[in-house]
Design a protein around this motif. Structure first.
Motif, mmCIF file in Angstrom:
data_model
loop_
_atom_site.group_PDB
_atom_site.id
_atom_site.type_symbol
_atom_site.label_atom_id
_atom_site.label_comp_id
_atom_site.label_asym_id
_atom_site.label_seq_id
_atom_site.Cartn_x
_atom_site.Cartn_y
_atom_site.Cartn_z
ATOM 1 N N VAL A 156 12.814 -11.123 5.301
ATOM 2 C CA VAL A 156 14.014 -10.342 5.650
ATOM 3 C C VAL A 156 13.894 -9.670 7.014
ATOM 4 O O VAL A 156 14.812 -8.962 7.440
ATOM 5 N N GLY A 157 12.767 -9.851 7.682
ATOM 6 C CA GLY A 157 12.620 -9.347 9.044
ATOM 7 C C GLY A 157 12.179 -7.914 9.160
ATOM 8 O O GLY A 157 12.305 -7.301 10.232
ATOM 9 N N LEU A 158 11.620 -7.350 8.070
ATOM 10 C CA LEU A 158 11.129 -5.970 8.151
ATOM 11 C C LEU A 158 9.751 -5.904 8.797
ATOM 12 O O LEU A 158 9.425 -4.930 9.485
ATOM 13 N N PHE A 159 8.899 -6.936 8.566
ATOM 14 C CA PHE A 159 7.561 -7.001 9.152
ATOM 15 C C PHE A 159 7.385 -8.354 9.828
ATOM 16 O O PHE A 159 7.989 -9.353 9.412
ATOM 17 N N THR A 160 6.536 -8.403 10.853
ATOM 18 C CA THR A 160 6.174 -9.679 11.486
ATOM 19 C C THR A 160 4.973 -10.274 10.769
ATOM 20 O O THR A 160 4.308 -9.597 9.970
ATOM 21 N N ARG A 161 4.691 -11.553 11.064
ATOM 22 C CA ARG A 161 3.542 -12.203 10.429
ATOM 23 C C ARG A 161 2.244 -11.487 10.802
ATOM 24 O O ARG A 161 1.341 -11.323 9.971
ATOM 25 N N LYS A 162 2.151 -11.044 12.052
ATOM 26 C CA LYS A 162 0.944 -10.331 12.493
ATOM 27 C C LYS A 162 0.756 -9.036 11.701
ATOM 28 O O LYS A 162 -0.362 -8.690 11.293
ATOM 29 N N GLU A 163 1.848 -8.332 11.457
ATOM 30 C CA GLU A 163 1.782 -7.084 10.680
ATOM 31 C C GLU A 163 1.409 -7.362 9.234
ATOM 32 O O GLU A 163 0.654 -6.595 8.624
ATOM 33 N N ILE A 164 1.916 -8.463 8.691
ATOM 34 C CA ILE A 164 1.566 -8.839 7.313
ATOM 35 C C ILE A 164 0.069 -9.068 7.194
ATOM 36 O O ILE A 164 -0.583 -8.616 6.236
ATOM 37 N N ARG A 165 -0.504 -9.771 8.182
ATOM 38 C CA ARG A 165 -1.961 -10.032 8.163
ATOM 39 C C ARG A 165 -2.729 -8.715 8.239
ATOM 40 O O ARG A 165 -3.772 -8.548 7.580
ATOM 41 N N ALA A 166 -2.222 -7.775 9.039
ATOM 42 C CA ALA A 166 -2.881 -6.465 9.168
ATOM 43 C C ALA A 166 -2.830 -5.702 7.838
ATOM 44 O O ALA A 166 -3.805 -5.056 7.440
ATOM 45 N N VAL A 167 -1.708 -5.807 7.137
ATOM 46 C CA VAL A 167 -1.575 -5.155 5.834
ATOM 47 C C VAL A 167 -2.560 -5.750 4.841
ATOM 48 O O VAL A 167 -3.232 -5.027 4.090
ATOM 49 N N ILE A 168 -2.669 -7.085 4.826
ATOM 50 C CA ILE A 168 -3.602 -7.759 3.910
ATOM 51 C C ILE A 168 -5.038 -7.343 4.212
ATOM 52 O O ILE A 168 -5.822 -7.040 3.291
ATOM 53 N N LYS A 169 -5.366 -7.280 5.488
ATOM 54 C CA LYS A 169 -6.735 -6.905 5.885
ATOM 55 C C LYS A 169 -7.059 -5.470 5.456
ATOM 56 O O LYS A 169 -8.123 -5.200 4.880
ATOM 57 N N LYS A 170 -6.125 -4.567 5.711
ATOM 58 C CA LYS A 170 -6.352 -3.164 5.361
ATOM 59 C C LYS A 170 -6.401 -2.987 3.849
ATOM 60 O O LYS A 170 -7.260 -2.266 3.309
ATOM 61 N N SER A 171 -5.506 -3.667 3.121
ATOM 62 C CA SER A 171 -5.473 -3.563 1.664
ATOM 63 C C SER A 171 -6.763 -4.080 1.046
ATOM 64 O O SER A 171 -7.294 -3.504 0.090
ATOM 65 N N SER A 172 -7.277 -5.185 1.594
ATOM 66 C CA SER A 172 -8.536 -5.747 1.081
ATOM 67 C C SER A 172 -9.671 -4.748 1.232
ATOM 68 O O SER A 172 -10.471 -4.541 0.310
ATOM 69 N N ALA A 173 -9.740 -4.116 2.411
ATOM 70 C CA ALA A 173 -10.803 -3.136 2.660
ATOM 71 C C ALA A 173 -10.692 -1.966 1.688
ATOM 72 O O ALA A 173 -11.695 -1.492 1.135
ATOM 73 N N LEU A 174 -9.467 -1.506 1.467
ATOM 74 C CA LEU A 174 -9.268 -0.381 0.548
ATOM 75 C C LEU A 174 -9.562 -0.769 -0.899
ATOM 76 O O LEU A 174 -10.117 0.025 -1.664
ATOM 77 N N GLU A 175 -9.207 -1.978 -1.276
ATOM 78 C CA GLU A 175 -9.497 -2.467 -2.631
ATOM 79 C C GLU A 175 -10.996 -2.522 -2.885
ATOM 80 O O GLU A 175 -11.478 -2.144 -3.958
ATOM 81 N N SER B 123 -7.160 7.885 0.061
ATOM 82 C CA SER B 123 -6.845 7.118 1.283
ATOM 83 C C SER B 123 -5.946 5.932 0.961
ATOM 84 O O SER B 123 -4.996 5.640 1.709
ATOM 85 N N TYR B 124 -6.251 5.243 -0.152
ATOM 86 C CA TYR B 124 -5.463 4.075 -0.555
ATOM 87 C C TYR B 124 -4.035 4.496 -0.901
ATOM 88 O O TYR B 124 -3.048 3.878 -0.468
ATOM 89 N N ILE B 125 -3.912 5.572 -1.684
ATOM 90 C CA ILE B 125 -2.582 6.069 -2.062
ATOM 91 C C ILE B 125 -1.789 6.481 -0.824
ATOM 92 O O ILE B 125 -0.606 6.142 -0.682
ATOM 93 N N GLN B 126 -2.455 7.173 0.089
ATOM 94 C CA GLN B 126 -1.768 7.624 1.305
ATOM 95 C C GLN B 126 -1.332 6.442 2.155
ATOM 96 O O GLN B 126 -0.241 6.454 2.746
ATOM 97 N N TYR B 127 -2.170 5.401 2.193
ATOM 98 C CA TYR B 127 -1.807 4.201 2.959
ATOM 99 C C TYR B 127 -0.549 3.558 2.378
ATOM 100 O O TYR B 127 0.371 3.174 3.110
ATOM 101 N N GLU B 128 -0.495 3.444 1.052
ATOM 102 C CA GLU B 128 0.660 2.826 0.404
ATOM 103 C C GLU B 128 1.917 3.675 0.603
ATOM 104 O O GLU B 128 3.016 3.141 0.813
ATOM 105 N N ILE B 129 1.766 4.989 0.544
ATOM 106 C CA ILE B 129 2.919 5.880 0.764
ATOM 107 C C ILE B 129 3.420 5.748 2.200
ATOM 108 O O ILE B 129 4.637 5.693 2.450
ATOM 109 N N ASN B 130 2.488 5.676 3.155
ATOM 110 C CA ASN B 130 2.867 5.484 4.558
ATOM 111 C C ASN B 130 3.590 4.147 4.749
ATOM 112 O O ASN B 130 4.530 4.047 5.554
ATOM 113 N N LEU B 131 3.131 3.143 4.007
ATOM 114 C CA LEU B 131 3.770 1.822 4.070
ATOM 115 C C LEU B 131 5.219 1.912 3.575
ATOM 116 O O LEU B 131 6.134 1.332 4.178
ATOM 117 N N LEU B 132 5.420 2.657 2.485
ATOM 118 C CA LEU B 132 6.786 2.855 1.972
ATOM 119 C C LEU B 132 7.669 3.558 2.997
ATOM 120 O O LEU B 132 8.840 3.190 3.182
#
Length: 597
Positions: free
Chosen positions: A22-41, A56-65
């Motif tokens: 839907v054009g809210l994030f670019t592919r590069k941003e999606i990869r960054a989200v996956i990388k950060k989420s993996s580290a937090l997981e 930190s994980y909760i705050q990251y997800e809230i910031n994402l929202l």
């Protein structure tokens, strides 16, 4: 563990694909989200779990929202919320659930989860959170009140709120705040039903299927709460708090009357009851309407009201001549005097009344010590200097043990340029306890610096070191060093420092001042600076990493400094410092080395 983490990342793919589609994030941003989420997981799947990782994980997800919300607003896209936001919200709930299950006693975690649920309007989830939180923390009345208010105001369920209050009272049968809020809730419920019934009647609807009990509509449930409360909790203050709540509702006239009668019957000798009865006269209108009255008429009406209040207060201080009762009377008079008015006559009456009340309470030795300062300020504003001096003298006679009284009197004498300042200081120091005398010594030396010779001032400083507590003498030593440098220059300051450098205790600021004085000299010697640092490190080397860093910085930057000494200072710091101070020192030392500090 890796498989579980990979599964969690894969579960995110549908929402991430939607974000990109839907054009809210670019592919590069999606990869960054996956990388950060993996580290937090990985951090929250370890054996040794840390609360900070979950936060930190909760705050990251809230910031994402929040970022998604801003992007939606920017491009004007409001669809696919089920696939994007709601899955993130559910993941945050799960993180909160795991965190609160692990750290059950951390109330802030629970409250953060509550706040998040409220923000996203997750009523079912929030109800579960409240249930779990109250099961683990039943000993905190504020949580029961929070849950009941939410049930009443957000879910519009007065029955659920009532059940919560009843459960809370089993745990806290003598909690005034719980009864007060329960009382308020029942009145709110009655008011809500009254409004509903009125609207139905105006719409000429049949009320047959609706059961509106007259007892409930008239606040009988609240009266039952009140009856139970006064059996458990005694005191006029509590009854007055219930009365103030009842006054917010216009259908509680009979209930207010009942509470007031109980107050007058049971607590006749309580100053709070007299205070309430007196102030109540301000609310009683003696004229039919005040909307079209002239300013003069309004002022006269206010004069009458205040006179009626004072009549009640006069009766009160006659039948109950206590310090607390006079305190209530004086507070009322001060409040009325401070109110703005265009009527000079009204202002003059208020002033005369206030001065009279101060004098009468003082003559009866029932004026609280905290009111003397206000009285003296008022007298000085009115230019009644002689009376102010007499009052200050009487205050220190009556409250000779209070340093605050002497401080007020001395400040008054200084303002009047009186000849009795020095004898007053000497008298004060004799009678005031050493642990309370520091403000008097500071005031004395500050006055002496401008009024006396250097020798006399120095003698006062020397006396203060012996007369004050060791912890208080630290402040006097700092002031002494400053004064010596200001009046006698570098040589005098150095002489004072050498005379005191073995007279413990010291403050770190004492050494820093001497170091700064040395550095301000054109011929400031590194040899002396090293000596001051070494003396400071003997006292504070085990607790102050910044002091070691300042020493190292001095060796690096001073023209006479020796950078080769830095290694030895670093080694000594690592041996002297302990615990977290070592980590602080290492991180700051690293920043210093790379030029970022």
């Amino acid at each position: 563990m890796a498989e579980r983490i990979e599964q969690r990342i894969e579960d995110r793919i549908p929402e991430l694909e939607q974000l990109e589609r839907v054009g809210l994030f670019t592919r590069k941003e999606i990869r960054a989200v996956i990388k950060k989420s993996s580290a937090l997981e990985y951090k929250i799947q370890r054996r040794a779990l840390h609360k900070e990782d979950f936060i930190s994980y909760i705050q990251y997800e809230i910031n994402l929202l929040e970022l998604i919300k801003k992007r939606r607003s920017r491009i004007g896209y409001s669809f696919k919320k089920d696939e994007i936001e709601y899955s993130i919200v559910q993941r945050i709930h799960n993180l909160f659930k795991r965190a609160t299950a692990k750290w059950k006693d951390d109330l802030q975690l629970w409250l953060s989860h509550v706040a998040f649920c409220k923000k996203w309007n997750k009523k079912i989830q929030l109800s579960k959170v409240f249930s779990m939180m109250l099961a683990l923390h039943p000993n905190k009345p504020a949580l029961w009140i929070m849950a009941a208010k939410w049930e009443m105001e957000a879910r519009l369920s007065s029955e659920s709120a009532r059940q919560l209050f009843l459960r809370a009272l089993r745990f806290h049968p003598e909690c005034p705040k719980l009864y007060q809020e329960y009382f308020r809730m029942e009145l709110m419920h009655a008011e809500k039903q009254r409004k509903e019934k009125k609207e139905f009647e105006q719409a000429k609807m049949d009320l047959g299927e609706f059961n509106y009990s007259e007892e409930v509509l008239n606040g009988e449930m609240a009266r039952i709460v009140y009856k139970n409360a006064i059996q458990k909790i005694k005191g006029a203050e509590f009854l007055l708090s219930l009365l103030s709540v009842a006054k917010l509702f216009d259908f509680t006239v009979d209930l207010q009357k009942e509470i007031l009668e109980n107050l007058q019957a049971q607590y006749t000798n309580d100053p709070l009851v007299w205070d309430y009865m007196a102030r109540r006269e301000l609310e009683i209108e003696s004229l039919p309407s005040s909307e079209h009255m002239s300013k003069q008429s309004k002022a006269l009406e206010m004069v009458r009201k205040e006179e009626r209040c004072c009549t009640v207060y006069e009766e009160a201080v006659t039948s109950l001549p206590s310090e607390d009762m006079w305190k209530c009377y004086i507070i009322f008079c001060v409040e009325r005097f401070k109110r703005k008015t265009n009527s000079e006559e009204l202002r003059q009456k208020r002033l005369e009344r206030l001065l009279s009340i101060y004098s009468r309470a003082h003559e009866l030795h029932l004026l609280p010590s905290s009111f003397y300062k206000q009285w003296l300020q008022l007298l000085m504003e009115l230019d009644l200097q002689q009376q102010a001096e007499e009052v200050a003298t009487a205050a220190t006679t009556q409250f000779s043990h209070l340093a605050e009284m002497w401080e007020v009197r001395l400040q008054l004498l200084l303002k009047l340029n009186s000849d009795g300042v020095a004898p007053c200081f000497q008298e004060a120091i004799k009678v005031v306890n050493a642990k309370d005398s520091l403000p008097l010594w500071i005031l004395w030396v500050e006055w002496s610096e401008s009024a006396n010779s250097k020798a006399e001032t120095e003698a006062i400083y020397q006396k203060s070191f012996l007369a004050t507590l060791p912890a208080d003498s630290v402040s006097m030593k700092e002031k002494y060093l400053e004064w010596a440098y200001r009046t006698g220059g570098y040589k005098k300051a150095k002489k004072v420092f050498r005379s005191l450098h073995e007279s413990r205790p010291f403050s770190l600021e004492f050494f820093k001042k001497m170091i700064q004085i040395e550095k301000e000299q054109e011929s400031g010697k590194m040899f002396n600076i090293r000596e001051y640092y070494e003396r400071a490190l003997r006292e504070f080397g085990s607790t102050e990493p910044d002091l070691w860093l300042d020493y190292i910085r001095e060796e690096l930057n001073h023209p006479e400094g020796k950078p080769e000494n830095c290694g030895n200072i670093h080694w000594r710091a690592m041996k002297a410092l302990q615990g977290e101070q070592v980590d602080t020192f290492i991180s700051k030392y690293t920043l210093l080395q790379i030029g970022h500090l």
